[in-house]
Design an enzyme around this catalytic site. Sequence first.
Site, PDB file in Angstrom:
ATOM      1  N   CYS A  43      57.160 -12.667  50.350  1.00 12.28           N
ATOM      2  CA  CYS A  43      56.802 -11.376  49.765  1.00 12.28           C
ATOM      3  C   CYS A  43      55.914 -10.550  50.693  1.00 12.28           C
ATOM      4  CB  CYS A  43      56.087 -11.585  48.434  1.00 12.28           C
ATOM      5  SG  CYS A  43      57.075 -12.473  47.213  1.00 12.28           S
ATOM      6  N   ASN A 271      73.382 -30.739  35.674  1.00 12.74           N
ATOM      7  CA  ASN A 271      74.204 -31.641  34.867  1.00 12.74           C
ATOM      8  C   ASN A 271      74.186 -33.072  35.416  1.00 12.74           C
ATOM      9  OD1 ASN A 271      75.820 -30.077  36.889  1.00 12.74           O
ATOM     10  ND2 ASN A 271      77.408 -31.569  36.371  1.00 12.74           N
ATOM     11  N   HIS A 302      57.525 -21.219  41.646  1.00 11.56           N
ATOM     12  CA  HIS A 302      56.356 -22.111  41.654  1.00 11.56           C
ATOM     13  C   HIS A 302      56.214 -22.829  40.317  1.00 11.56           C
ATOM     14  CE1 HIS A 302      54.154 -21.151  45.475  1.00 11.56           C
ATOM     15  NE2 HIS A 302      55.091 -20.223  45.477  1.00 11.56           N
ATOM     16  N   LYS A 431      39.515   2.386  23.495  1.00 13.34           N
ATOM     17  CA  LYS A 431      40.857   2.019  23.022  1.00 13.34           C
ATOM     18  C   LYS A 431      41.761   1.956  24.265  1.00 13.34           C
ATOM     19  CE  LYS A 431      41.488   5.170  19.732  1.00 13.34           C
ATOM     20  NZ  LYS A 431      40.198   5.800  19.383  1.00 13.34           N
TER      21      LYS A 431
END
Length: 444
Positions: A43, A271, A302, A431
């Site tokens: 990244c 599977n 991760h 708020k």
Amino acid sequence: MKKIVIVGAVGGGATAAGQIRFYDSEARITVFDRDSTMSYAACGTPYVIGNVIEDERSIIMTDPEQFKKKRDVDVKLRHEVMEIDRQAKTVLVHNMETDEQFSEPYDALILAPGGSAIVPEVEGLDTSKVFTLRNYEDMQRIDQFIKTQQPKTCVVSGGGFIGLEMAENLKNLGLDVTLVHKSPAIMSILDLDMSLIIEKELALQGVKLLTGTAIEKSEGKNITLTNGIELQADFIIMSIGLRPNTKLAVKAGLDIGETGGIRTNEYMQTNDPSIYAIGDASENFDMVTGDPKRVPLASPAHRQAFIAARHLIGDKIAKKGLLGTSVLKIFSLTAAMTGLNEQAIKDKNLPAASVTHTGNSNAGYYPEHSKITLKVHYDPQTRKILGAQCIGGKGVDKRIDVIVTAIYGGLTVDDLQALELCYAPPYSSPKDPINMIGYKAINK
């Protein structure tokens, strides 16, 4: 003594190896990777190219010698796993340096092969200077080209995470950047109204944006788009998407899911119960809908590494699913999202309502504040939160992180008004925008 083989030595693979060693001091762990660098922060690569990160080695977390010394894990780079013999529990490995092949046994196998950048079939593309950015060596090639050739113009094809990050970093280097995107709007994981805010920012920063078109033909520095527009560019960054590396899994007869990833259960098992799949190439399920989902991002990789490691030592911690939480910097803006967007809700035919609040990141009278827009989708009957997006200046990531926690904890959209969140003028308002979403949802 258990023998564990891991395919892939970047985010998921290296993390899985470290986690297993943390919980099991006796296990023999061997990691194979075809690249020449391990455990690097993928990244961070756009920011190395943009000189935001000045030391490219700083994004490498460790190397095989350090990993062996610190974790007692054998990492073999430039080694490609060619085949899996599930019956014999062995993998066939090709040493890319010596061209030798050998067989390696396993009791448990973890597949973390990542993905490859998609390069479309374009007439004459081989005559142009074209780069993808998928690994450390790709980053070095782009960086070296810019520093030695000193290009002036670039076309970035694809308006997703990598495309936008590269557009920003190349523009900051002083290049003339044109961003070409096939869909009508960039960042398709966002709702259209949120994408348009990013498009406005690109225009303000001088990045030319052409949507609803793609590269049709290329001849050296001359590029023709599907809509007939002709461009000139010294090089092209191809960032139209990622293809999960599932060839090895397909060859071994492992199930591939709807999303094209290796299908796994809640413990990251395929599977074949002896084989796990994690990271970009694995398919899990959506936390909101339960549908198959694949999220090629670092955080899920991760987390999946931890779950696989714990399962291998006999501790079953089930994964609750994927939300696809992500965040992106685009010049002065930050965009973040989690869960379902409008298109996904429509495609799945889910009942939904939305609440949007645009306000200040913190007290408007405080010198440093910015405008943010927070949008939350929810089920109007159950009040369950389906997804959220936020875009603006500072504090965008923390609002989405709160929503993620609310979804994970089973809170309703109405519960958001009751959350007692941090407040001081430099950080929020009495708020908070999160609270405002809750109040508006109740009134609605």
